[in-house]
Design a protein around this motif. Sequence first.
Motif, PDB file in Angstrom:
ATOM      1  N   LEU A 153      -8.145   3.353  -8.950  1.00  0.00           N
ATOM      2  CA  LEU A 153      -6.982   2.460  -8.993  1.00  0.00           C
ATOM      3  C   LEU A 153      -6.300   2.402  -7.636  1.00  0.00           C
ATOM      4  CD1 LEU A 153      -5.310   3.293 -12.400  1.00  0.00           C
ATOM      5  CD2 LEU A 153      -6.561   1.246 -11.756  1.00  0.00           C
ATOM      6  N   VAL A 154      -6.344   3.516  -6.900  1.00  0.00           N
ATOM      7  CA  VAL A 154      -5.729   3.549  -5.576  1.00  0.00           C
ATOM      8  C   VAL A 154      -6.607   2.806  -4.578  1.00  0.00           C
ATOM      9  CG1 VAL A 154      -4.613   5.067  -3.930  1.00  0.00           C
ATOM     10  CG2 VAL A 154      -4.982   5.838  -6.259  1.00  0.00           C
TER      11      VAL A 154
ATOM     12  N   ILE B 106       3.328  10.046  -9.724  1.00  0.00           N
ATOM     13  CA  ILE B 106       2.552  10.298 -10.947  1.00  0.00           C
ATOM     14  C   ILE B 106       1.817  11.631 -10.850  1.00  0.00           C
ATOM     15  CG2 ILE B 106       0.541   9.518 -12.267  1.00  0.00           C
ATOM     16  CD1 ILE B 106       1.487   6.683 -11.860  1.00  0.00           C
ATOM     17  N   PHE B 107       1.241  11.897  -9.675  1.00  0.00           N
ATOM     18  CA  PHE B 107       0.488  13.143  -9.534  1.00  0.00           C
ATOM     19  C   PHE B 107       1.403  14.361  -9.605  1.00  0.00           C
ATOM     20  CE2 PHE B 107      -3.241  10.752  -8.108  1.00  0.00           C
ATOM     21  CZ  PHE B 107      -4.194  11.441  -8.827  1.00  0.00           C
TER      22      PHE B 107
ATOM     23  N   SER C 266      -9.011   7.537 -10.003  1.00  0.00           N
ATOM     24  CA  SER C 266      -8.532   7.400  -8.626  1.00  0.00           C
ATOM     25  C   SER C 266      -8.952   6.073  -8.014  1.00  0.00           C
ATOM     26  CB  SER C 266      -9.058   8.547  -7.772  1.00  0.00           C
ATOM     27  OG  SER C 266     -10.427   8.347  -7.499  1.00  0.00           O
TER      28      SER C 266
ATOM     29  N   ASN D  34       2.415   1.724  -3.297  1.00  0.00           N
ATOM     30  CA  ASN D  34       1.364   2.217  -4.178  1.00  0.00           C
ATOM     31  C   ASN D  34       1.202   3.720  -4.037  1.00  0.00           C
ATOM     32  OD1 ASN D  34       0.072   0.636  -5.983  1.00  0.00           O
ATOM     33  ND2 ASN D  34      -1.325  -0.303  -4.509  1.00  0.00           N
ATOM     34  N   THR D  35       1.091   4.143  -2.770  1.00  0.00           N
ATOM     35  CA  THR D  35       0.903   5.568  -2.508  1.00  0.00           C
ATOM     36  C   THR D  35       2.067   6.362  -3.090  1.00  0.00           C
ATOM     37  OG1 THR D  35       0.098   4.740  -0.402  1.00  0.00           O
ATOM     38  CG2 THR D  35       0.127   7.125  -0.699  1.00  0.00           C
TER      39      THR D  35
ATOM     40  N   TYR E 215     -14.295   8.844  -6.130  1.00  0.00           N
ATOM     41  CA  TYR E 215     -14.850   7.866  -7.063  1.00  0.00           C
ATOM     42  C   TYR E 215     -16.340   7.687  -6.817  1.00  0.00           C
ATOM     43  CZ  TYR E 215     -15.920   3.517  -9.366  1.00  0.00           C
ATOM     44  OH  TYR E 215     -16.505   2.585 -10.156  1.00  0.00           O
TER      45      TYR E 215
ATOM     46  N   ILE F  33       4.031   5.547  -5.621  1.00  0.00           N
ATOM     47  CA  ILE F  33       3.945   5.602  -7.087  1.00  0.00           C
ATOM     48  C   ILE F  33       2.917   6.636  -7.520  1.00  0.00           C
ATOM     49  CG2 ILE F  33       3.264   4.302  -9.148  1.00  0.00           C
ATOM     50  CD1 ILE F  33       4.385   1.805  -7.739  1.00  0.00           C
ATOM     51  N   TRP F  34       1.779   6.602  -6.866  1.00  0.00           N
ATOM     52  CA  TRP F  34       0.732   7.546  -7.245  1.00  0.00           C
ATOM     53  C   TRP F  34       1.138   8.975  -6.949  1.00  0.00           C
ATOM     54  CZ3 TRP F  34      -2.515   6.649 -10.734  1.00  0.00           C
ATOM     55  CH2 TRP F  34      -2.935   5.344 -10.968  1.00  0.00           C
ATOM     56  N   GLY F  35       1.845   9.124  -5.826  1.00  0.00           N
ATOM     57  CA  GLY F  35       2.334  10.458  -5.487  1.00  0.00           C
ATOM     58  C   GLY F  35       3.221  10.993  -6.605  1.00  0.00           C
TER      59      GLY F  35
ATOM     60  N   LYS G 211       0.842  -1.191   0.000  1.00  0.00           N
ATOM     61  CA  LYS G 211       0.000   0.000   0.000  1.00  0.00           C
ATOM     62  C   LYS G 211       0.885   1.252   0.000  1.00  0.00           C
ATOM     63  CE  LYS G 211      -4.541   1.079   1.811  1.00  0.00           C
ATOM     64  NZ  LYS G 211      -5.457   0.956   2.924  1.00  0.00           N
TER      65      LYS G 211
END
Lengths: 267, 321, 231, 439
Positions: free
Chosen positions: B114-115, B19-20, B112, B12-13, B121, B15-17, B9
């Motif tokens: 995906l997270v 990307i954002f 979102s 994941n966070t 969502y 990676i998303w961070g 998790k």
Amino acid sequence: MLLAVAIPILAKTVFPVNISPQTMMVFNAIEDLPDGSRILLSYDFDPASQGELLPMAQAFTRHCSIKGHKQYYMALWPLGSPMVDLSIDTIESEYPNLVYGEDYVKFDYKTGGEAVIRMITQDLRGMYELDSKGVSLDNIPMTKNIKNIQDMDLIINVSAGDPGTKQWVQFAATPFGITTVSGCTGVQAPQMYPYIPDQLAGVLGAIKAAAEYEAAIDEVYPSIASNPKAQEAKRRMGPQLVAHGLMVCLIILGNIIFFVSRKRGLA
Amino acid sequence: MDKSSEASKNSNTLIWGIIFIIGAIMLVWSMSTSRTGQVWVTPEQHAFTAGADGKYSATDTPSSEDIAWVTYNVVPDSELTQEVIDSGSATLSWSRTIGLWLAAIFTLFILSFLVGDNPAYKFAEAMVVGTSAGYVMVIGIWDVFVPLLLGKLAPGFVQTAFLPGMDASAGTQLLYIIPAILIIMLLFQLMPSGGWISRWPIAFFIGITAGYRMIGYVEADLVAQIKAAIVPLWVTGENGFVFWPSFNAVILTVATLSAMIYFFFSVEHKGLLGKTARVGIWFLMITFGASFGYTVMGRIALLAARLEFLFGDWLHFIPSS
Amino acid sequence: MKRTVPLIIAIVAGFVLLIANFIPFAEDWGLTAQEWFNILAVGAMILGGGNLVKLHLMKISGQRKGWGYSVVTIGCFVGTLIFGLFKIGVHPNEIYPNVGWSGYYLEGGSGLWWIYQHMIVPLTSMMFAMLAFYVATAAFRAFRAKNTEATLLLVTAGVVLLGQTYAGVWLFEGWLPESMQWLRFDHLTEWVMNIPNTGGTRAITIGIALGVVATSLRILLGVDRSYLGQD
Amino acid sequence: MKKSHTFYIGVFVSLAYSGVASALSFETLPEPPMDLVVIDTPDDAGNSVELDWALSGTDIFNPLIENASDTDPSTIVATYSIERKVSDANGSELDESDLNWQKVSEAGAGESHWTDRTVERGWTYDYRICSVDNQGDSSTWCNGEPVTPVMQIFNMSKAWLAIFMLIFGGFIAYFINQARAGKPLWVRKIAGLEAIDEAVGRATEMGRPVLFVAGIQDINEIQTLAGLTVLSRVAKTAAEYGAQIEVPTCRSLVMAAARETVEAAYLSAGAPDAYQPDKIHYLTDEQFAFVAGVTGYMVREEPAACIYMGGFYAESLILAETGNHIGAIQVAGTAMPSQLPFFVASCDYTLIGEEFFAASAYLSGDPLQIGSLKGQDYGKFFSVLILVIGIFFASIISLSDSEDGLAVDSLNYINNNMLGSEGLGSFGGGDTDIEGDDS
């Protein structure tokens, strides 16, 4: 996956396209009709599937317009009507010589799905007394003498589900022998193959076939090749290639891990 | 178990961070260099003047008695030069610009997921349900209810109010009261206790469907399919027997017959029959494999189209479609 | 009354449609019945909207978990309905400019168009596009060659996936002799689609058709009455 | 042979005529079409008329013209104009205009057939046709015989379709009747059902729950009903083993039905106290929201067995993937052809299409279901029989390269009459030649 699709989009890579015989069957079904033939185009899809189907639908519209076929548009999905509008916009901006009511006409959405198909094979006016502009069919040159869709030379159906190609085959193509071609989503395409060639004159399966169809039109009508909007599906094949490659790699990788761990588990 | 899921998790966070952050930098960069996320429009005048026969025709020189209004056309990116803006012929359309940004934000809301399931969502999903149900109802009423039912029961009213091109000379067609009543009966289902009344229209629905489906399936999926499957196994060309088409015909026939035998339930799958059924399942698996490949292709095409919207129409990284 | 009349309606309606196919005299009856059917389908649409409102109102009034989202849903539903039914922002039809309500409800720039273009399109299409991600994760984690069947499926899928793009051609470019060109993945894909897929799908199609005949017949003969409910 | 002979003469005469005409006047006229044949369309309700004609001698699509480029360009046919008038309206009142010649259609050059679908039953019509060139000059008229469209009692072209409906319907009706009369009908054991027992057993061993999803369709769909039948078996096994069962549903009505089913199953297993109604709960109607709920549960509780039986759509993939991720044994069954690949690739056992219905029939013992299944089997057998006979004849023909004889007659009859639209017809009649279809 996001990157696999995003990078080729930004890089604008375009790959060569080989035209398959299946696509040529669809192309020829439209190409071989004498100019000015009557074609019914039913766009039975919605914005959710437009990524797969819109390039194909636009290619159908352009091909019919180049050939000067009379185009009768309709939609069996509530969200299909705006999809038809997009094609009408294309005709208006790219083929201004075509006249509404003489070369193309649009019918509104009607409820009932396959029952609508059944109805208009017998009586077009039973469903559509007016076109989408509210003009009586008797006052429109291209619909004046049409009693039902048995008068059509070809049905083109772009379909994302039910009602869609299967229903057109069942209720129009098979019982009345009206030549029909279909462009459908990847989910449906394999299920349409048994209908070829007697019940369906050809099927375009998702974006790959759309790209081939665009290429086929380009070959015969080179003037269209410079129109970037007419190359949409071809452009999409770039991301498609990378993503498909990624998918295959993932499946192989996943299975290697699976076999290795199984062996270890056994040992 | 808990620890590893927490670790994944966290990554994941992360990676998303990243990307954002990359996305935000790209957005700022793009906004500073181009008209990212802006929609410019030019006005178009429409005016109609009444002729002696009461019919209207378009005019370029509207007078005060004419009916006139203005619509706006979007200026495509390629034509939106500084000159066009300076000349004042194009203006920034606020409603469309806001709409474009909302569309992009809603797209990201859905992404979102995906997270994980989150309020953004859920909010977007609630909107989808509401707007599409509303839209479908609007279309149903304007495209079907008004012309096909109201137009038959009150043709004069419909003609003057909504559909001037309609032929109202036939007058009220009383037969159409029957479907009108059926619709009202159907709506009884919304009542807590009147549900049984809606069974009449539902029965009508089911009876009709059964009637036409039966014919359609027998004709197109049974009789015509058997006809299509009848092919000679021995294919001859101009110079006699040809191998590949014959081979294909044999495979096609074996595939059809063995798969049909797999779906026989009255006989035990033993011996020759069992072996045939086994071949049948193999062919079914190849069929599913093909279907799998096609489905994946379709799903990816959908994603590509959405990313084109984000990168093109919104961010202007690539020419918008 | 509660069960007999609907049963008779279903049987009569079904048989009228059946015989309309074979007896020209009954064709007109079949057409009338179908026209009613199509009109009735609008009723089903309205019912769908009604059910949605009912369901979410119940959720709100009960203050059940997530009722806030139900408020959003109903708000969007009612908003769309108002913009659409009152044709807000729609200009009259150019052929009949004097009739105010004659315009196209989805005219570019109108209220319903705005909702369609900026809400319905991005939301519904992105929702569907999300599946691409699940396909990718599933490819890695779930699609395993556990047995002969699954292996056959995955191999075919791989060939079709590559055959659908230029990769299927490119992988074989240069080294494959002319006589072995049929091995190219795009040719192989075509063969799979035209021969085994057609055969397998045909068997499934015939099977489904017989299933539909059975279900329809049970309704037409009045032996299957499940649609009539329990009481 | 005779017909085309006269046709040649006709072409010759009209060529000569047009030559004279063009020499005499300044106007050059296209040649008229010939041999207009008007017939009432067979097998219909008397609402259409078929027109056939021979192409004009100056129609460049006419295959009888040897050198199309030699045709005088000013006489090349652009369209054919078809006119009609009513000669007897069967007593109805008529507009004046209907009694005069009126243009009803235009056919393009090269077309030699048109169906008039705007006629009234019982009226008598006259038709005539002329060709029109690009300058708008029209040829002389070619008249057809008057025709009166009438209604047929039975559509003979569909006679065989009706027979097939009776055969297929008859099988099903017969076996439903048999089953209802209490005759035991044998259906083979479905292998997938054992996999379900095994999965439930393993869940019991591990002390984890069993997840059951009955699709996302509503209760009136046949797949949901079949899913509930399987649920009853799963619940019974779970009750016997003492395993915990969890059933989230996508429709409220499905929840109500599932509760009844499970309660009855626990009762018959002799463990009514173990039944927990709140384990069977309704989540939401929305497809993806439902999936989010179910997968959330799966990740939290990690059920040891996941069973999916019903009508699924795109969410099949998400469910099966999550189940795989948590390492559960998965058994699926659906009749959705498009979702089967995903289940087959990621589940331990999958009931494919009809197998799923067969499993449900097998488990429920409901005479309606078993009778239909049996009837369908016979329908399938019958189809295979026709198929094999047809392929046999087709192969014989292409093997022996024969053009007539019993095999050709038989295949023609099967293809054109039984499976085609030529009605009952007569065996061995007609001389349509067959060509091998290589697909």
